[in-house]
Design a protein around this motif. Sequence first.
Motif, PDB file in Angstrom:
ATOM      1  N   LEU A  67      51.494  32.550   7.352  1.00 13.45           N
ATOM      2  CA  LEU A  67      50.743  32.954   6.760  1.00 13.45           C
ATOM      3  C   LEU A  67      50.075  32.508   5.447  1.00 13.45           C
ATOM      4  O   LEU A  67      49.649  32.460   5.251  1.00 13.45           O
ATOM      5  N   TRP A 100      62.267  34.655   8.529  1.00 18.10           N
ATOM      6  CA  TRP A 100      60.811  35.525   8.291  1.00 18.10           C
ATOM      7  C   TRP A 100      61.072  36.298   6.862  1.00 18.10           C
ATOM      8  O   TRP A 100      59.192  36.411   6.090  1.00 18.10           O
ATOM      9  N   ASP A 101      62.035  37.492   6.681  1.00 24.78           N
ATOM     10  CA  ASP A 101      61.884  37.689   5.418  1.00 24.78           C
ATOM     11  C   ASP A 101      62.386  36.559   4.104  1.00 24.78           C
ATOM     12  O   ASP A 101      61.248  36.499   2.835  1.00 24.78           O
ATOM     13  N   CYS A 122      58.480  35.661   3.221  1.00 26.75           N
ATOM     14  CA  CYS A 122      58.195  36.872   2.641  1.00 26.75           C
ATOM     15  C   CYS A 122      58.036  36.760   1.031  1.00 26.75           C
ATOM     16  O   CYS A 122      57.542  36.905   0.364  1.00 26.75           O
ATOM     17  N   ALA A 169      56.391  33.762  -0.203  1.00 29.57           N
ATOM     18  CA  ALA A 169      55.370  33.942  -0.694  1.00 29.57           C
ATOM     19  C   ALA A 169      54.570  35.150  -1.852  1.00 29.57           C
ATOM     20  O   ALA A 169      54.054  35.139  -2.530  1.00 29.57           O
ATOM     21  N   SER A 170      55.561  35.575  -2.125  1.00 25.58           N
ATOM     22  CA  SER A 170      55.593  36.942  -3.230  1.00 25.58           C
ATOM     23  C   SER A 170      55.608  36.147  -4.097  1.00 25.58           C
ATOM     24  O   SER A 170      54.790  36.933  -5.231  1.00 25.58           O
TER      25      SER A 170
END
Length: 286
Positions: A165, A272-273, A276, A279-280
């Motif tokens: 990331l 990992w989801d 993410c 991160a969003s």
Amino acid sequence: MAWSERQVAMLRTIGVRLWQPAADAPAEAETPAEPVPVEPAAQLRREPLPVAAASPAAVEAPAAAARAQPARAEAAPVRAPAVAAAPAADAGSAAGLDWPALRDAVAACSACTLSQSRTQTVFGVGHPQAHWMIVGEAPGEQEDLRGEPFVGPAGQLLDAMLRALALSRAADGEAAQRVYIANTLKCRPPRNRNPAPEELQRCEPFLVRQIELVRPRIILAMGRFAVQALLRSSEPIGKLRGRVHRYQGVPLVVTYHPAYLLRNLPDKARAWDDLCLAASVAERAS
């Protein structure tokens, strides 16, 4: 009223002097009367006394009252409200501290028995104003030896996930691409056992202050005890992940601990989801 010689003698022994009128006779010089022998008190007959004597009940009442007064005070003492003993590390000991003072306070902490078995405290690492903050559980053996969270195989896996990331635990650089990492506990539990509730409670003020100093845009809680400390929830991670929670107004995402992922490879995809999703959220908060 004429007093008998015995009564007069008894009155004299207790200090009462009597006046008796003289008999109708020519005034003559008084001849001193011969002293009347006084019988021992034990042999005196109990005649009524001409003076008002206090009754036994009247004498006993003040004494009883005097004895009762301290007895009442002892039976019902005035007590201050019970106050729980403040732990050695409480909110007041960490509140308002800057980074150097907070690090010193953690290093000197002896609020629980973990201070007796640690090699050193594990304070935290990363950028002091990072947009991301990662909260783990408790130091393991390698962390205890190096004084840094998330080292060894679990730390290597975390670093690889962060690199994917474009994130790093480096203490310098752009805050948006940096993370700050801390644990709920600053000392390693012996034999890597689970943290005790009182240990988490006494160490919590340090973590709270770290979050206040970093002021992250997103918090990533890794592992069951990190989730319990931040969300006060005992629900399994599987039920808490996949959505955004809040800690003191800061968005918080729940995910698995890297040490767990090393033993449960299929859950790496779920982790990992979670990254993410975090991160969003961090991107929207920028």
